[in-house]
Each structure stands twice: as C-alpha cells, then as structure tokens.
Scaffold this motif. Structure first.
Motif, PDB file in Angstrom:
ATOM      1  N   UNK A  76       0.788  -1.232   0.000  1.00 33.94           N
ATOM      2  CA  UNK A  76       0.000   0.000   0.000  1.00 33.94           C
ATOM      3  C   UNK A  76       0.818   1.279   0.000  1.00 33.94           C
ATOM      4  N   UNK A  77       2.080   1.246   0.499  1.00 32.36           N
ATOM      5  CA  UNK A  77       2.813   2.513   0.518  1.00 32.36           C
ATOM      6  C   UNK A  77       3.219   2.960  -0.875  1.00 32.36           C
ATOM      7  N   UNK A  78       3.027   2.102  -1.883  1.00 31.39           N
ATOM      8  CA  UNK A  78       3.220   2.529  -3.269  1.00 31.39           C
ATOM      9  C   UNK A  78       1.898   2.732  -4.007  1.00 31.39           C
ATOM     10  N   UNK A  79       0.794   2.558  -3.304  1.00 35.30           N
ATOM     11  CA  UNK A  79      -0.517   2.812  -3.902  1.00 35.30           C
ATOM     12  C   UNK A  79      -1.055   4.187  -3.543  1.00 35.30           C
ATOM     13  N   UNK A  80      -0.685   4.686  -2.347  1.00 26.77           N
ATOM     14  CA  UNK A  80      -1.194   5.988  -1.903  1.00 26.77           C
ATOM     15  C   UNK A  80      -0.272   6.581  -0.849  1.00 26.77           C
ATOM     16  N   UNK A  81      -0.231   7.913  -0.813  1.00 27.50           N
ATOM     17  CA  UNK A  81       0.445   8.618   0.277  1.00 27.50           C
ATOM     18  C   UNK A  81      -0.536   8.998   1.374  1.00 27.50           C
ATOM     19  N   UNK A  82      -1.821   8.725   1.190  1.00 24.86           N
ATOM     20  CA  UNK A  82      -2.800   9.023   2.230  1.00 24.86           C
ATOM     21  C   UNK A  82      -2.482   8.212   3.483  1.00 24.86           C
ATOM     22  N   UNK A  83      -2.848   8.716   4.653  1.00 23.14           N
ATOM     23  CA  UNK A  83      -2.473   8.019   5.894  1.00 23.14           C
ATOM     24  C   UNK A  83      -3.180   6.687   6.110  1.00 23.14           C
ATOM     25  N   UNK A  84      -4.373   6.525   5.526  1.00 25.94           N
ATOM     26  CA  UNK A  84      -5.127   5.280   5.697  1.00 25.94           C
ATOM     27  C   UNK A  84      -5.421   4.690   4.318  1.00 25.94           C
ATOM     28  N   UNK A  85      -4.827   3.543   3.983  1.00 26.59           N
ATOM     29  CA  UNK A  85      -5.054   2.949   2.666  1.00 26.59           C
ATOM     30  C   UNK A  85      -6.376   2.182   2.624  1.00 26.59           C
ATOM     31  N   UNK A  86      -7.091   2.315   1.515  1.00 28.31           N
ATOM     32  CA  UNK A  86      -8.378   1.641   1.358  1.00 28.31           C
ATOM     33  C   UNK A  86      -8.448   0.959   0.000  1.00 28.31           C
ATOM     34  N   UNK A  87      -9.480   0.167  -0.184  1.00 27.28           N
ATOM     35  CA  UNK A  87      -9.696  -0.492  -1.469  1.00 27.28           C
ATOM     36  C   UNK A  87      -9.850   0.546  -2.578  1.00 27.28           C
ATOM     37  N   UNK A  88     -10.388   1.710  -2.262  1.00 26.00           N
ATOM     38  CA  UNK A  88     -10.551   2.767  -3.264  1.00 26.00           C
ATOM     39  C   UNK A  88      -9.207   3.191  -3.850  1.00 26.00           C
ATOM     40  N   UNK A  89      -8.147   3.116  -3.061  1.00 27.01           N
ATOM     41  CA  UNK A  89      -6.825   3.466  -3.596  1.00 27.01           C
ATOM     42  C   UNK A  89      -6.373   2.443  -4.640  1.00 27.01           C
ATOM     43  N   UNK A  90      -6.675   1.182  -4.429  1.00 28.82           N
ATOM     44  CA  UNK A  90      -6.381   0.177  -5.439  1.00 28.82           C
ATOM     45  C   UNK A  90      -7.202   0.435  -6.694  1.00 28.82           C
ATOM     46  N   UNK A  91      -8.480   0.752  -6.523  1.00 22.73           N
ATOM     47  CA  UNK A  91      -9.351   1.033  -7.670  1.00 22.73           C
ATOM     48  C   UNK A  91      -8.824   2.224  -8.459  1.00 22.73           C
ATOM     49  N   UNK A  92      -8.337   3.245  -7.771  1.00 23.10           N
ATOM     50  CA  UNK A  92      -7.787   4.419  -8.456  1.00 23.10           C
ATOM     51  C   UNK A  92      -6.582   4.044  -9.323  1.00 23.10           C
ATOM     52  N   UNK A  93      -5.745   3.152  -8.817  1.00 25.60           N
ATOM     53  CA  UNK A  93      -4.597   2.688  -9.597  1.00 25.60           C
ATOM     54  C   UNK A  93      -5.056   1.947 -10.856  1.00 25.60           C
ATOM     55  N   UNK A  94      -6.039   1.066 -10.703  1.00 28.79           N
ATOM     56  CA  UNK A  94      -6.566   0.335 -11.850  1.00 28.79           C
ATOM     57  C   UNK A  94      -7.151   1.294 -12.883  1.00 28.79           C
ATOM     58  N   UNK A  95      -7.923   2.267 -12.411  1.00 34.12           N
ATOM     59  CA  UNK A  95      -8.523   3.248 -13.331  1.00 34.12           C
ATOM     60  C   UNK A  95      -7.448   4.003 -14.109  1.00 34.12           C
ATOM     61  N   UNK A  96      -6.354   4.343 -13.421  1.00 35.63           N
ATOM     62  CA  UNK A  96      -5.325   5.118 -14.101  1.00 35.63           C
ATOM     63  C   UNK A  96      -4.675   4.313 -15.220  1.00 35.63           C
ATOM     64  N   UNK A  97      -4.368   3.057 -14.965  1.00 39.39           N
ATOM     65  CA  UNK A  97      -3.772   2.239 -16.033  1.00 39.39           C
ATOM     66  C   UNK A  97      -4.733   2.114 -17.206  1.00 39.39           C
TER      67      UNK A  97
END
Length: 201
Positions: A76-97
């Motif tokens: 997760x520390x490469x998925x988001x810099x936000x303090x609390x990682x969530x499934x939405x951060x994974x979804x954001x990565x998928x959307x970007x690709x």
C-alpha cells in the motif's frame, strides 16, 4: 548487449519478459525491443505515487501499445500517500492504467502470499505496528539518497485485502465502482490469460 541478447532468447523460447523491478529506460527498451508482449507483473502508477518503484505513464502506454499487461499490487505505501489505505486506492490505480493504456492493459497482482502478508496478519493488519518492520530498510534507502524514500511510509497493506478472500473483495469493489462485467472479467484475470496465451501459445 547481454541484456538484449537475453531478451531475444526469451522471445525465441516464448518466455514472458517481466520488467517489474527495472529502471524506466530498461522497461521502455524491453517493451520496444521484445517481439512478444511483456509484463510489468506487479507495480503501481508513478502519477499517483511519485516513486522509482512505480511506472510512469510512458512506461504504461508503451507496454500496453504492444499488448502487455501491468499488474497492480497490494503493497500500500506505493498505492497511496494518504495516511489510511483503502480499497478505493487500489481502484484508483486500476482506473489510471485503464485511462493510459486501455482496458486490456491491467490486472491484479501481488507481492504477498494469497493468505496475506504473514507478519501483518499476525498483527491483525495493524499498519501502525506493521510498518515498523519496514522502516530500517526504508531509512537505509534514505541514507543512500535514493529518490522516493524521503517520506517515511505509514502503512504496508490495505487491511481488507490482506486476507485469503481478497479477490472476491476486489470484484465486489469493482462492481460498486460501476465497472462493467466485461471489464471486471479482464481485470480479475482475463488480461493475464490473454497475455500468457499470446506469448506461450
């Protein structure tokens, strides 16, 4: 020259080239030189988290344009810099690709066992405690002046995904995020199947 010869031999033998831990020039050259599609089997997007371990839009686009696939992993520390990682951060990565490379360019990946990263599971997926195990390595990178390590990580896993049922959780999240059934099928494994079929036959 050795690397180029090695890539040519991988292509001849129909071995899938994987550039996950490569530098940006290595990733780009491998994608452009390979006669088969290549994989970035586990990574994240540099546009979202600016770190050398993450792939730039140029890398994503170049791999995708040649039929390759990039997997978004769970660290997760490469998925988001936000303090609390969530499934939405994974979804954001998928959307970007998908936005950069198209719907056939992305899949789910992992650096952890399917049952979850064991040290975090033992801690009840408590990131505050779990991240401490990674800090000595991270701080060693800081001391070497390696780009991307200036800010200490605050988490390691997305707690909901550091479990044996992570794939079902991701599929439900994609459905809630209004991904179509065909796109969900591709993300959940269809794109990997297509890549492996293209290269292995």
């Amino acid at each position: 020259d050795l690397g180029r010869d090695g890539l040519a031999e991988m292509n001849r033998l129909r071995i899938v080239p994987d550039v996950s831990h490569g530098s940006e020039p290595t990733m780009l050259e491998a994608a452009r030189r390979s006669t088969t599609p290549i994989a970035l089997s586990h990574g994240a997007c540099k546009t979202i988290v600016d770190h050398p371990r993450c792939a730039s839009d140029e890398v994503i686009r170049t791999i995708a344009d040649r039929g390759g696939v990039m997997g978004i992993f769970m660290m997760s520390f490469w998925l988001t810099r936000d303090p609390v990682p969530t499934v939405d951060h994974l979804i954001a990565q998928l959307r970007h690709v998908i936005r950069i490379g198209g719907g056939e360019a992305v899949g789910i990946a992992n650096d952890f066992p399917m049952s979850g990263q064991a040290n975090l599971v033992k801690l009840g997926n408590d990131n505050t405690a779990g991240v401490k195990e990674y800090l000595p390595w991270w701080q060693a990178m800081q001391r070497e002046g390696i780009p991307g390590f200036a800010q200490l990580p605050r988490h390691v896993v997305i707690p909901e995904l550091n479990t044996i049922d992570r794939m079902a959780t991701i599929a439900r999240a994609l459905d809630r995020a209004r991904f179509g059934s065909r796109q969900i099928e591709r993300i959940m494994g269809g794109n990997w199947k297509r890549l492996l079929t293209d290269v292995l036959g």
